[in-house]
Design an enzyme around this catalytic site. Structure first.
Site, mmCIF file in Angstrom:
data_model
loop_
_atom_site.group_PDB
_atom_site.id
_atom_site.type_symbol
_atom_site.label_atom_id
_atom_site.label_comp_id
_atom_site.label_asym_id
_atom_site.label_seq_id
_atom_site.Cartn_x
_atom_site.Cartn_y
_atom_site.Cartn_z
ATOM 1 C CG HIS A 1 -1.877 1.041 1.321
ATOM 2 N ND1 HIS A 1 -1.760 2.215 1.562
ATOM 3 C CD2 HIS A 1 -3.111 0.788 1.239
ATOM 4 C CE1 HIS A 1 -2.721 2.792 1.814
ATOM 5 N NE2 HIS A 1 -3.811 2.200 1.269
ATOM 6 C CG ASP B 1 0.723 -2.050 6.192
ATOM 7 O OD1 ASP B 1 -0.186 -2.061 7.088
ATOM 8 O OD2 ASP B 1 0.380 -1.592 5.322
ATOM 9 C CD GLN C 1 -6.629 -4.345 4.800
ATOM 10 O OE1 GLN C 1 -7.530 -5.252 4.925
ATOM 11 N NE2 GLN C 1 -7.088 -3.456 3.933
ATOM 12 C CE LYS D 1 -7.143 -0.116 6.242
ATOM 13 N NZ LYS D 1 -7.920 0.299 4.942
ATOM 14 C CB CYS E 1 -3.612 3.183 -1.476
ATOM 15 S SG CYS E 1 -4.816 4.240 -1.618
HETATM 16 N N1 PMP Z 1 -1.724 -0.639 4.677
HETATM 17 C C1 PMP Z 1 -2.768 -1.302 4.251
HETATM 18 C C2 PMP Z 1 -2.263 -2.825 3.748
HETATM 19 C C3 PMP Z 1 -4.047 -0.915 3.882
HETATM 20 O O1 PMP Z 1 -4.927 -1.667 3.529
HETATM 21 C C4 PMP Z 1 -4.416 0.517 4.402
HETATM 22 C C5 PMP Z 1 -5.790 1.273 4.385
HETATM 23 N N2 PMP Z 1 -6.308 0.858 2.867
HETATM 24 C C6 PMP Z 1 -3.231 1.192 4.987
HETATM 25 C C7 PMP Z 1 -2.074 0.676 5.179
HETATM 26 C C8 PMP Z 1 -3.520 2.684 5.476
HETATM 27 O O2 PMP Z 1 -4.587 2.746 6.402
HETATM 28 P P1 PMP Z 1 -5.032 4.102 7.024
HETATM 29 O O3 PMP Z 1 -5.526 4.854 5.757
HETATM 30 O O4 PMP Z 1 -5.872 3.526 8.027
HETATM 31 O O5 PMP Z 1 -4.093 4.730 7.502
#
Ligand code: PMP
Length: 419
Positions: A132, A209, A212, A235, A375
């Protein structure tokens, strides 16, 4: 956390929907909302909404300041929330859990605070092609600021990290390895413990990270052997505006603050300032107090279900959806064809139909999915795709939702003449 025995089928998704007020809301199509976009942000159970409302109504004051009952009450609840989250992710101490706004902020905290004081010219930083942007752009910025080199571990055609490529790059002695536990765009579950062990051997720090994975799998940061982990409350059925960075105590202790100001200090004079202890050293200003309490309510909800049961439930949904989609012609599925290596996320492309059109047709039938680059633009580029459609599962989904997904694809194909 304690890994409880998984009991497949123990979660009844349709019964759990009664816990989530959003499902009381009628969809304009007149059918029940089929929500398959929890990977973007999850609906909230009533207990979470009530915990936030009750905190604002009856327990709210600023924390760590007041010498009066209400502030002590708020402080107690805020710090209890930290303890809940620490236990949930297997942290050895709640002092290792820093409250931040979201996973993005958690990763930036590491990139600025640890990165700017531990990375120098020509040091090697490793990230991966499947990240991401939140776990990619901060490392680009760090590499630019320190003149370090940033390399990306390649992904295979079937959506796994290329472990041969990883080993070759590890052999060059990186300072840092930053990777996702679960890819939001592919659903791939990466072999984190194995990779963290390799990183440790070459003296690299591992940043996970976990945005998820924490909502969907049993996650124990100590057992995984990583050094930092980032997560977002929204999430994992919790509120937005609250997330956490977990870090090993000795690393956090040695790091300079990320942001400065109130709360994070020990003593301030006009000549200089000394810092508070961790985790408060990293929590400048008034934190998201009620949201932290709401996050603890989300932890209670997930723990009540049991994370092994959550995983077993979502795995069942994944298996059914993956095999049903696999039988359809003209559908390209992304990510590993392996239930062990795939979380409850299915990214797909309907031949000849743009993912945004797919999602629009789905929406007309009350099926909410995400379409776009998720993203993860470098990953889309890797697969030569502008975008995909993504269905992601949570505890309140059931086999009826999978049928709705398959039926909606039928509608897309009929509408676009690709059936
Ligand atoms: N890492 C991953 C794998 C994600 O899916 C996301 C959110 N789509 C993020 C980081 C970022 O999360 P946030 O927008 O809550 O900071």
């Amino acid at each position: 956390m304690a890994i409880e025995q998984a009991r497949p089928g123990v979660i009844d998704g349709s019964a759990l929907r009664a816990d989530f007020p959003v499902f009381d809301r009628p969809h304009r199509s007149g059918v029940r909302l089929c929500f398959l976009d929890s990977a973007a942000s999850a609906p909230k159970p009533r207990t979470v909404i009530e915990a936030v409302a009750d905190t604002y109504a009856h327990h709210y004051a600023n924390v760590h300041r007041g010498i009066y009952e209400l502030s002590e009450d708020a402080t107690g609840r805020f710090e209890d929330a930290r303890r809940s989250l620490a236990r949930f992710i297997g942290a050895t101490s709640d002092r290792e859990v820093v409250f931040v706004r979201n996973a993005t902020e958690a990763i930036n905290l590491v990139a600025y605070s640890w990165g700017r004081s531990n990375v120098g010219p020509d040091d090697l930083l490793l990230s991966t092609e499947m990240e991401h942007h939140a776990n990619l752009v901060p490392w680009q910025q760090l590499a630019d600021a320190t003149r370090a080199r940033l390399e990306y571990v390649r992904v295979t055609d079937d959506g796994r990290l290329d472990l041969d490529d990883l080993r070759a790059r590890m052999a060059r002695g990186p300072r840092l390895v930053a990777l996702a536990h679960v890819s939001n765009a592919l659903g791939t579950i990466n072999p984190v413990a194995e990779i963290a062990a390799m990183a440790r051997e070459v003296g690299a720090v591992t940043v996970l990270d976990a945005a998820q994975s924490v909502p969907h799998l049993p996650v124990d940061v100590a057992r995984l052997g990583v050094d930092f982990a980032a997560l977002s409350g929204h999430k994992m059925l919790g509120p937005s505006g609250i997330g956490a960075l977990w870090g090993r105590r000795e690393l956090l202790d040695a790091m300079p603050p990320f942001m400065t100001g109130g709360s994070m200090i020990s003593r301030v004079t006009l000549e200089g300032t000394s810092w508070n202890e961790v985790p408060w050293k990293f929590e400048a200003g008034t934190p998201a107090i009620a949201e932290a309490v709401g996050l603890a309510a989300a932890v209670d909800y997930l723990e009540g279900l049991g994370m092994s049961n959550v995983r077993a439930h979502e795995r069942l949904l994944f298996e059914r959806a993956w095999s049903a989609l696999g039988e359809l012609e003209g559908i390209r599925l992304l990510g590993p064809d392996s239930v062990e290596e795939h979380a409850g996320v299915i990214s797909f492309v309907v031949d000849g139909v743009h993912p945004h059109d797919v999602a629009t047709v789905f929406d007309a039938e009350g099926v909410a999915v995400r379409a776009g680059h998720h993203c993860a633009q470098p990953l889309m580029h890797r697969y030569d795709l502008p975008a995909t459609t993504r269905a992601s599962f949570s505890v309140f989904n059931d086999l009826d939702d999978i049928e709705r997904l398959i039926d909606a694809i039928g509608s897309v194909r009929r509408l676009f003449g690709t059936a």
